[in-house]
Design a protein around this motif. Structure first.
Motif, PDB file in Angstrom:
ATOM      1  N   ARG A 132       1.004  -1.320  -0.180  1.00 45.20           N
ATOM      2  CA  ARG A 132      -0.106   0.193   0.060  1.00 45.20           C
ATOM      3  C   ARG A 132       0.678   1.298  -0.109  1.00 45.20           C
ATOM      4  NH1 ARG A 132      -4.759   0.281  -1.920  1.00 45.20           N
ATOM      5  NH2 ARG A 132      -5.030   2.058  -0.925  1.00 45.20           N
ATOM      6  N   LEU A 133       2.069   0.996   0.121  1.00 42.00           N
ATOM      7  CA  LEU A 133       3.108   2.189   0.475  1.00 42.00           C
ATOM      8  C   LEU A 133       3.180   2.805  -1.379  1.00 42.00           C
ATOM      9  CD1 LEU A 133       5.570   1.196   2.931  1.00 42.00           C
ATOM     10  CD2 LEU A 133       3.548   2.767   3.236  1.00 42.00           C
ATOM     11  N   ILE A 134       2.994   1.929  -2.121  1.00 41.39           N
ATOM     12  CA  ILE A 134       3.477   1.925  -3.430  1.00 41.39           C
ATOM     13  C   ILE A 134       2.036   2.779  -3.974  1.00 41.39           C
ATOM     14  CG2 ILE A 134       3.724   1.197  -5.841  1.00 41.39           C
ATOM     15  CD1 ILE A 134       4.982  -1.218  -4.518  1.00 41.39           C
ATOM     16  N   ALA A 135       2.308   3.984  -4.617  1.00 40.89           N
ATOM     17  CA  ALA A 135       1.367   4.818  -5.015  1.00 40.89           C
ATOM     18  C   ALA A 135       0.672   4.489  -6.073  1.00 40.89           C
ATOM     19  CB  ALA A 135       1.620   6.475  -5.046  1.00 40.89           C
ATOM     20  N   ASN A 136       1.213   3.870  -7.303  1.00 44.25           N
ATOM     21  CA  ASN A 136       1.009   3.643  -8.661  1.00 44.25           C
ATOM     22  C   ASN A 136       0.218   2.303  -8.414  1.00 44.25           C
ATOM     23  OD1 ASN A 136       1.113   2.237 -11.379  1.00 44.25           O
ATOM     24  ND2 ASN A 136       1.600   4.418 -11.879  1.00 44.25           N
ATOM     25  N   GLY A 137      -1.136   2.403  -8.933  1.00 42.77           N
ATOM     26  CA  GLY A 137      -2.108   1.082  -8.619  1.00 42.77           C
ATOM     27  C   GLY A 137      -1.639   0.046  -9.679  1.00 42.77           C
ATOM     28  N   LEU A 139       1.453  -0.561 -10.538  1.00 45.98           N
ATOM     29  CA  LEU A 139       2.900  -1.237 -10.213  1.00 45.98           C
ATOM     30  C   LEU A 139       2.672  -1.834  -8.863  1.00 45.98           C
ATOM     31  CD1 LEU A 139       6.016  -1.187 -10.182  1.00 45.98           C
ATOM     32  CD2 LEU A 139       6.018   0.866  -9.258  1.00 45.98           C
ATOM     33  N   ARG A 140       1.409  -1.477  -8.180  1.00 46.33           N
ATOM     34  CA  ARG A 140       1.261  -1.952  -6.599  1.00 46.33           C
ATOM     35  C   ARG A 140       0.782  -3.310  -6.806  1.00 46.33           C
ATOM     36  NH1 ARG A 140      -1.698   1.514  -4.776  1.00 46.33           N
ATOM     37  NH2 ARG A 140      -3.684   1.019  -5.548  1.00 46.33           N
ATOM     38  N   GLY A 141      -0.070  -3.489  -7.823  1.00 48.34           N
ATOM     39  CA  GLY A 141      -0.569  -4.755  -8.162  1.00 48.34           C
ATOM     40  C   GLY A 141       0.364  -5.876  -8.580  1.00 48.34           C
ATOM     41  N   ILE A 142       1.317  -5.386  -9.558  1.00 51.16           N
ATOM     42  CA  ILE A 142       2.289  -6.219  -9.936  1.00 51.16           C
ATOM     43  C   ILE A 142       3.287  -6.797  -9.019  1.00 51.16           C
ATOM     44  CG2 ILE A 142       4.483  -6.317 -11.449  1.00 51.16           C
ATOM     45  CD1 ILE A 142       3.139  -4.673 -13.355  1.00 51.16           C
ATOM     46  N   VAL A 143       3.599  -5.800  -7.833  1.00 51.96           N
ATOM     47  CA  VAL A 143       4.477  -6.121  -6.798  1.00 51.96           C
ATOM     48  C   VAL A 143       3.863  -7.094  -6.135  1.00 51.96           C
ATOM     49  CG1 VAL A 143       5.878  -5.281  -4.884  1.00 51.96           C
ATOM     50  CG2 VAL A 143       5.898  -4.105  -7.014  1.00 51.96           C
ATOM     51  N   ARG A 144       2.605  -6.747  -5.656  1.00 50.62           N
ATOM     52  CA  ARG A 144       1.736  -7.574  -4.678  1.00 50.62           C
ATOM     53  C   ARG A 144       1.631  -9.189  -5.295  1.00 50.62           C
ATOM     54  NH1 ARG A 144      -3.732  -5.207  -3.429  1.00 50.62           N
ATOM     55  NH2 ARG A 144      -2.508  -3.707  -2.283  1.00 50.62           N
ATOM     56  N   TYR A 145       1.473  -9.275  -6.404  1.00 51.39           N
ATOM     57  CA  TYR A 145       1.026 -10.751  -6.842  1.00 51.39           C
ATOM     58  C   TYR A 145       2.391 -11.281  -7.135  1.00 51.39           C
ATOM     59  CZ  TYR A 145      -3.789  -9.534  -7.667  1.00 51.39           C
ATOM     60  OH  TYR A 145      -5.158  -9.438  -7.810  1.00 51.39           O
ATOM     61  N   ALA A 146       3.574 -10.592  -7.536  1.00 52.78           N
ATOM     62  CA  ALA A 146       4.974 -11.265  -7.473  1.00 52.78           C
ATOM     63  C   ALA A 146       5.486 -11.534  -6.152  1.00 52.78           C
ATOM     64  CB  ALA A 146       6.000 -10.371  -8.276  1.00 52.78           C
ATOM     65  N   GLY A 147       4.931 -10.713  -4.995  1.00 51.17           N
ATOM     66  CA  GLY A 147       5.576 -11.060  -3.790  1.00 51.17           C
ATOM     67  C   GLY A 147       4.603 -12.146  -3.216  1.00 51.17           C
ATOM     68  N   TRP A 148       3.314 -12.295  -3.427  1.00 50.30           N
ATOM     69  CA  TRP A 148       2.657 -13.377  -3.182  1.00 50.30           C
ATOM     70  C   TRP A 148       3.270 -14.963  -3.803  1.00 50.30           C
ATOM     71  CZ3 TRP A 148      -2.955 -11.068  -3.823  1.00 50.30           C
ATOM     72  CH2 TRP A 148      -3.161 -10.207  -2.772  1.00 50.30           C
ATOM     73  N   ALA A 149       3.598 -14.657  -5.098  1.00 42.70           N
ATOM     74  CA  ALA A 149       3.892 -15.968  -5.582  1.00 42.70           C
ATOM     75  C   ALA A 149       5.311 -16.401  -4.830  1.00 42.70           C
ATOM     76  CB  ALA A 149       4.223 -15.754  -7.245  1.00 42.70           C
ATOM     77  N   TRP A 150       6.250 -15.382  -4.934  1.00 47.47           N
ATOM     78  CA  TRP A 150       7.450 -15.787  -4.370  1.00 47.47           C
ATOM     79  C   TRP A 150       7.627 -16.264  -3.004  1.00 47.47           C
ATOM     80  CZ3 TRP A 150      11.596 -17.193  -6.786  1.00 47.47           C
ATOM     81  CH2 TRP A 150      12.983 -17.304  -6.122  1.00 47.47           C
ATOM     82  N   ALA A 151       6.615 -15.511  -1.996  1.00 45.69           N
ATOM     83  CA  ALA A 151       6.470 -16.116  -0.691  1.00 45.69           C
ATOM     84  C   ALA A 151       5.971 -17.405  -0.672  1.00 45.69           C
ATOM     85  CB  ALA A 151       5.659 -14.890  -0.115  1.00 45.69           C
ATOM     86  N   THR A 152       4.819 -17.712  -1.545  1.00 40.11           N
ATOM     87  CA  THR A 152       4.416 -19.156  -1.738  1.00 40.11           C
ATOM     88  C   THR A 152       5.490 -20.080  -1.907  1.00 40.11           C
ATOM     89  OG1 THR A 152       2.303 -18.145  -2.136  1.00 40.11           O
ATOM     90  CG2 THR A 152       2.510 -20.466  -2.734  1.00 40.11           C
ATOM     91  N   LEU A 153       6.440 -19.580  -2.807  1.00 36.84           N
ATOM     92  CA  LEU A 153       7.312 -20.716  -3.263  1.00 36.84           C
ATOM     93  C   LEU A 153       8.450 -20.962  -1.957  1.00 36.84           C
ATOM     94  CD1 LEU A 153       8.201 -19.527  -7.007  1.00 36.84           C
ATOM     95  CD2 LEU A 153       6.914 -21.535  -6.115  1.00 36.84           C
ATOM     96  N   ILE A 154       8.652 -19.852  -1.328  1.00 35.48           N
ATOM     97  CA  ILE A 154       9.598 -19.957  -0.342  1.00 35.48           C
ATOM     98  C   ILE A 154       8.854 -20.920   0.889  1.00 35.48           C
ATOM     99  CG2 ILE A 154      10.736 -18.474   1.493  1.00 35.48           C
ATOM    100  CD1 ILE A 154      11.035 -16.551  -0.130  1.00 35.48           C
ATOM    101  N   ILE A 155       7.816 -20.731   1.183  1.00 33.66           N
ATOM    102  CA  ILE A 155       7.262 -21.384   2.232  1.00 33.66           C
ATOM    103  C   ILE A 155       6.896 -22.920   1.728  1.00 33.66           C
ATOM    104  CG2 ILE A 155       4.999 -21.635   3.325  1.00 33.66           C
ATOM    105  CD1 ILE A 155       4.459 -18.794   3.357  1.00 33.66           C
ATOM    106  N   LEU A 156       6.665 -23.226   0.377  1.00 34.16           N
ATOM    107  CA  LEU A 156       6.549 -24.574   0.063  1.00 34.16           C
ATOM    108  C   LEU A 156       7.880 -25.112  -0.104  1.00 34.16           C
ATOM    109  CD1 LEU A 156       3.589 -24.294  -2.475  1.00 34.16           C
ATOM    110  CD2 LEU A 156       3.543 -24.986   0.067  1.00 34.16           C
ATOM    111  N   GLY A 157       8.964 -24.518  -0.073  1.00 32.89           N
ATOM    112  CA  GLY A 157      10.221 -25.029  -0.511  1.00 32.89           C
ATOM    113  C   GLY A 157      10.650 -25.218  -1.824  1.00 32.89           C
TER     114      GLY A 157
END
Length: 448
Positions: A132-137, A139-157
């Motif tokens: 939410r700190l990213i003002a551009n909507g 860009l915020r969506g891209i970073v959010r979904y990319a972060g979710w995907a990478w966090a999921t890969l980390i947690i699942l190993g």
């Protein structure tokens, strides 16, 4: 899961995909075990419980938020974010509580799915708040979904497998190998560095703007220099971090120099003119200027143009080169005082001494006319039908308009002259009919 680096990229990608499929199939078969099925039912129950809590407590929180008048805007935005994600917040709390209880009363193998679900939900919640700190909507969506995907890969190993898969998808340009993994690294690192540079630039710019000891033009110059320095450093550091050889940029810079010499002459001229304007302080934000038909105050100084806002709300983007090569009237260059002149005439029958006194008093009573620089009135000539005068007065706020203050002074003169019986002559014509020797009439020449 390692692959043979000597294999072609397509075969490497196939091997990695087959390995991921095998792991997914093994995970799906493991879900058929009783305790895994029980954990899935518990997770579904937690989702349902979080939904019920959201339905019960959500409206109450919303009603309480409506009573918080006068709170800072950032605090209200945070509450809105919390209200929108209450379901996920409740699920995270319930999942971690359930996992802590089950870890104490049973084996870890009978609660690891709940731990994975709690970890995934927590990661998603944190990423949702941070982005939410990213003002551009967009860009915020891209970073959010990319972060979710990478966090999921980390947690699942599965990070190593995903990295190998992305690195195997590559193309070769001469001796340079560009893979999807390298491109993603560059995008993430450059994006993070540009975000930091933008944050530092905004914070520093705000501090510079609050420093009253620095002139407005030097403030703009310092901010522009800081932005170029920060963004340039972020770009080169990002490229070096991902392993891009910067020596190859020498050829590119030469090509850019040739392009600047031929096709970008006006752009470079405007950039250099902008730097000169900032250095010599000829104009600055807030100044009132006239350039040709344009009259207004300077809203901002850009690298290529100057924004000038007129009284009718139009915003003109004037190239910096025009301000260097053309004659510019800066109404507030060295000081904020501006003198205005208006002309009028009265009849010859009126006492000029009285007219001057009345005109000065009328102008002095108009708001915005300065009393510290008293108005003056002088006779400038004897016209065909009137005695001509000039009335001079001073103002210190040209940004509030010039035509309106002139109109107010003219209106004050009209009222004062009407009150004291002073007439403002205007041209009149009369036609006389003269008798001719034959007794006929003919029109005589018109007389003023």
């Amino acid at each position: 899961m390692a692959t043979d680096p000597t294999l072609p990229p397509i075969e490497q990608a196939q091997d990695i995909a087959i390995g991921l499929w095998a792991q997914g199939h093994g995970f799906a078969m493991g879900m058929m075990r009783p305790w895994n099925a029980y954990q899935m039912l518990i997770i579904l129950g937690l989702i349902f419980a979080a939904h019920l809590l959201r339905a019960v407590l959500g409206p109450r929180l919303h009603a309480w938020m409506r009573t918080r008048e006068g709170w800072p805007k950032w605090r209200m935005r945070f509450l809105v974010m919390v209200h929108r994600r209450l379901r996920l917040i409740f699920f995270v709390l319930l999942a971690w509580i359930t996992f802590a209880v089950m870890r104490e009363v049973t084996w870890h193998s009978r609660s690891y799915l709940i731990e994975i679900a709690a970890s995934l939900a927590t990661a998603w919640l944190v990423i949702a708040f941070v982005t939410r700190l990213i003002a551009n909507g967009f860009l915020r969506g891209i970073v959010r979904y990319a972060g979710w995907a990478w966090a999921t890969l980390i947690i699942l190993g599965l990070t190593d497998e995903a990295q190998q898969l992305l690195d195997s998808l590559a193309v070769h340009l001469g001796e340079t190998r560009i893979s999807v993994w390298l491109v993603l690294q560059a995008v993430v690192i450059l994006g993070a560095l540009f975000f930091v540079a933008r944050l530092v630039s905004r914070t520093t710019s705000a501090r510079i703007a609050r420093n009253e000891e620095i002139s407005p033009s030097m403030q703009v110059l310092a901010v522009k220099f800081l932005q170029v320095l920060l963004y340039g450093a972020a770009f080169f550091i990002g490229l070096r971090t991902v392993g891009v050889d910067l020596t190859g940029l020498a050829v590119l810079s030469g090509a850019i120099g040739v392009g600047l010499g031929f096709g970008l002459q006006k752009v470079v001229s405007n950039l250099v003119s902008g730097v000169i304007i900032l250095l010599d302080k000829s104009i600055k934000p807030g100044d009132v200027i006239s350039l040709g038909e344009t009259f207004g105050w300077i809203n901002s100084l850009g690298a290529r143009y100057v924004s000038v806002v007129t009284r009718d709300g139009k915003e003109y983007l004037i190239p910096n080169e025009d301000l260097i090569t053309s004659q510019v009237v800066n109404w507030s260059h060295s000081n904020e005082f501006v003198r205005l002149d208006i002309y009028f005439g009265t009849a010859y029958a009126d006492d000029p001494h009285l007219v001057r006194k009345i005109a000065i008093e009328a102008a002095a009573g108009v708001p915005r006319v300065l009393s510290m620089k008293a108005p003056v009135c002088h006779i400038v000539g004897f016209g065909d039908s009137s005695v001509d005068y000039i009335l001079r007065f001073w103002i210190r706020d040209p940004t509030q308009g010039l035509t309106n203050i002139r109109g107010n002074v003219y209106l004050a003169l009209w009222d004062a002259f009407k009150e004291h019986g002073i007439s403002i002559p205007f041209p009149q014509r009369e036609v006389r009919m003269l008798e001719t020797p034959e007794g006929s009439k003919e029109a005589a020449p018109a007389l003023d």
